[in-house]
Scaffold this motif. Structure first.
Motif, PDB file in Angstrom:
ATOM      1  N   VAL A   1      -9.642   0.671  -3.173  1.00  0.00           N
ATOM      2  CA  VAL A   1      -8.378  -0.332  -3.129  1.00  0.00           C
ATOM      3  C   VAL A   1      -9.219  -1.917  -3.372  1.00  0.00           C
ATOM      4  O   VAL A   1     -10.103  -2.082  -2.647  1.00  0.00           O
TER       5      VAL A   1
ATOM      6  N   ALA B   1      -4.309  -6.054   4.924  1.00  0.00           N
ATOM      7  CA  ALA B   1      -4.438  -5.036   4.046  1.00  0.00           C
ATOM      8  C   ALA B   1      -5.712  -4.255   3.862  1.00  0.00           C
ATOM      9  O   ALA B   1      -5.817  -3.022   3.737  1.00  0.00           O
TER      10      ALA B   1
ATOM     11  N   LEU C   1       0.756  -1.405  -0.055  1.00  0.00           N
ATOM     12  CA  LEU C   1       0.054   0.093  -0.090  1.00  0.00           C
ATOM     13  C   LEU C   1       0.884   1.252   0.034  1.00  0.00           C
ATOM     14  O   LEU C   1       0.593   2.119  -0.637  1.00  0.00           O
TER      15      LEU C   1
ATOM     16  N   ILE D   1     -13.226   0.057  -0.175  1.00  0.00           N
ATOM     17  CA  ILE D   1     -12.286  -1.193  -0.103  1.00  0.00           C
ATOM     18  C   ILE D   1     -13.327  -2.413  -0.509  1.00  0.00           C
ATOM     19  O   ILE D   1     -14.312  -2.501   0.005  1.00  0.00           O
TER      20      ILE D   1
ATOM     21  N   LEU E   1      -0.801   4.305  -1.884  1.00  0.00           N
ATOM     22  CA  LEU E   1      -2.249   4.836  -1.732  1.00  0.00           C
ATOM     23  C   LEU E   1      -2.609   6.357  -1.211  1.00  0.00           C
ATOM     24  O   LEU E   1      -1.625   6.625  -0.373  1.00  0.00           O
TER      25      LEU E   1
ATOM     26  N   ALA F   1      -8.442   4.959   2.383  1.00  0.00           N
ATOM     27  CA  ALA F   1      -9.034   4.476   1.300  1.00  0.00           C
ATOM     28  C   ALA F   1     -10.555   4.844   1.412  1.00  0.00           C
ATOM     29  O   ALA F   1     -11.232   5.000   2.226  1.00  0.00           O
TER      30      ALA F   1
ATOM     31  N   ALA G   1      -5.609  -0.113   4.603  1.00  0.00           N
ATOM     32  CA  ALA G   1      -6.312   0.443   3.501  1.00  0.00           C
ATOM     33  C   ALA G   1      -7.245   1.288   4.355  1.00  0.00           C
ATOM     34  O   ALA G   1      -7.449   2.662   4.019  1.00  0.00           O
TER      35      ALA G   1
END
Length: 323
Positions: free
Chosen positions: A134, A147, A122, A159, A128, A156, A151
């Motif tokens: 993601v 992850a 990431l 996801i 990111l 993020a 994230a």
């Protein structure tokens, strides 16, 4: 010492528990008593000699351990070139990190290889940015479960996790995924898989894909990328050849395909320090939840490999060398 030794390449059947002399530390290395050894999907490739680095027989598999220096000392988690499936192993102390009292052996093993991989996928490879979508392939696995959480923690926007059963897909949502996709859609048609990823993102292409399967999953993931999207590939679980990617296919949508292998971070230990410091602190504080999939006696190592290969597991698998 008791150890798992491979004298011919193949599947789980080539893993044999035998008695061997203790390893002799090389230049700068130290001998450690192993309390718990980690199991990774890459170990199944090592047993077959189908991974990135060619193997030499005989060998003891295993790339990570939790233990103490022979003769006594603090508990550490460490990385290895091999030799983890044993009661004792040798490695350079520079590739070991103290385990906080509030972190279990299993939790430490979850973050040293798989967690550090998720961290670098990431941050180092995908870079990111807040608000990006993601996709985490195999979101219920050792890397995937971490992850998904990282994230979410790092901003993020959405996801999407793939997982092969309703129970695994539910786990990824419990950990922070907004939507899930069944990777079986890619078995016959990568276009159908790409369409499912876009549908899970509200009909829009995605920004980042963390991909460890290869084959049709790779192809479908690449097709689902938005302009300036990044696909980071770090595994070959499907054991299939991944189609070549023509430069024009990348240029047409300004997409990127990035490879990642943690071995290159091991060659630059300071890169591991950054990841391990943050990951162990997050686990100790209760802000990162490693999912522990099972603890097997060393004598059941074949079962552990059979389970991870058949997708019967979630999260981190470990071996107890004393049993």
């Amino acid at each position: 010492m008791r150890a798992v030794q491979i004298t011919e390449f193949g599947g789980p059947e080539v893993l044999n528990v035998v008695d061997l002399p203790d390893p002799v530390p090389g230049d700068g290395e130290q001998l450690f008593d192993v309390a718990t050894a980690g199991v990774n999907y890459a170990d199944t490739h090592q047993a077959e000699n189908s991974y990135l680095a060619p193997q030499t027989l005989p060998l003891i598999p295993g790339a990570e351990f939790v233990g103490t220096p022979a003769g006594g000392g603090p508990r550490v988690v460490g990385l290895l070139d091999g030799g983890g499936y044993a009661e004792r192993t040798a490695t350079h102390p520079r590739l070991t990190w103290p385990v906080p009292d509030g972190v279990s052996d299993e939790q430490a093993l979850a973050v040293v290889l798989q967690g550090a991989t998720a961290w670098h996928l990431l941050r180092t490879s995908a870079h990111l940015a807040a608000g990006e979508t993601v996709v985490v392939i195999a979101g219920a696995g050792g890397v995937g479960t971490l992850a998904v959480q990282l994230a979410r923690r790092w901003g993020a926007g959405r996801i999407i996790a793939t997982a092969s059963s309703p129970e695994k897909r539910a786990l990824t949502q419990e950990l922070g995924a907004d939507a899930t996709v069944d990777p079986a859609l890619a078995d016959d048609d990568p276009k159908a898989f790409a369409a499912a990823l876009r549908e899970a993102n509200g009909g829009k292409p995605v920004d980042v894909v963390l991909e460890m399967t290869g084959g049709n999953v790779f192809s479908g993931s690449l097709s689902a990328l938005a302009p300036f999207g990044r696909l980071v590939t770090y595994g070959m679980a499907a054991r299939q050849e991944t189609p070549a990617v023509p430069p024009g296919a990348l240029m047409q949508r300004s997409r990127a395909v990035i490879g990642f292998w943690l071995a290159h971070c091991m060659a630059r230990p300071e890169m591991m320090d950054d990841a391990m410091t943050e990951l162990l602190q997050l686990v100790e504080a209760g802000d990162l939840r490693p999912v522990i999939g099972g603890r097997y006696p060393l004598s059941a190592v074949r079962e552990a490999h059979q389970d991870i290969r058949s997708r019967r597991t979630t999260g981190k698998l470990v071996l107890d060398p004393r049993r």
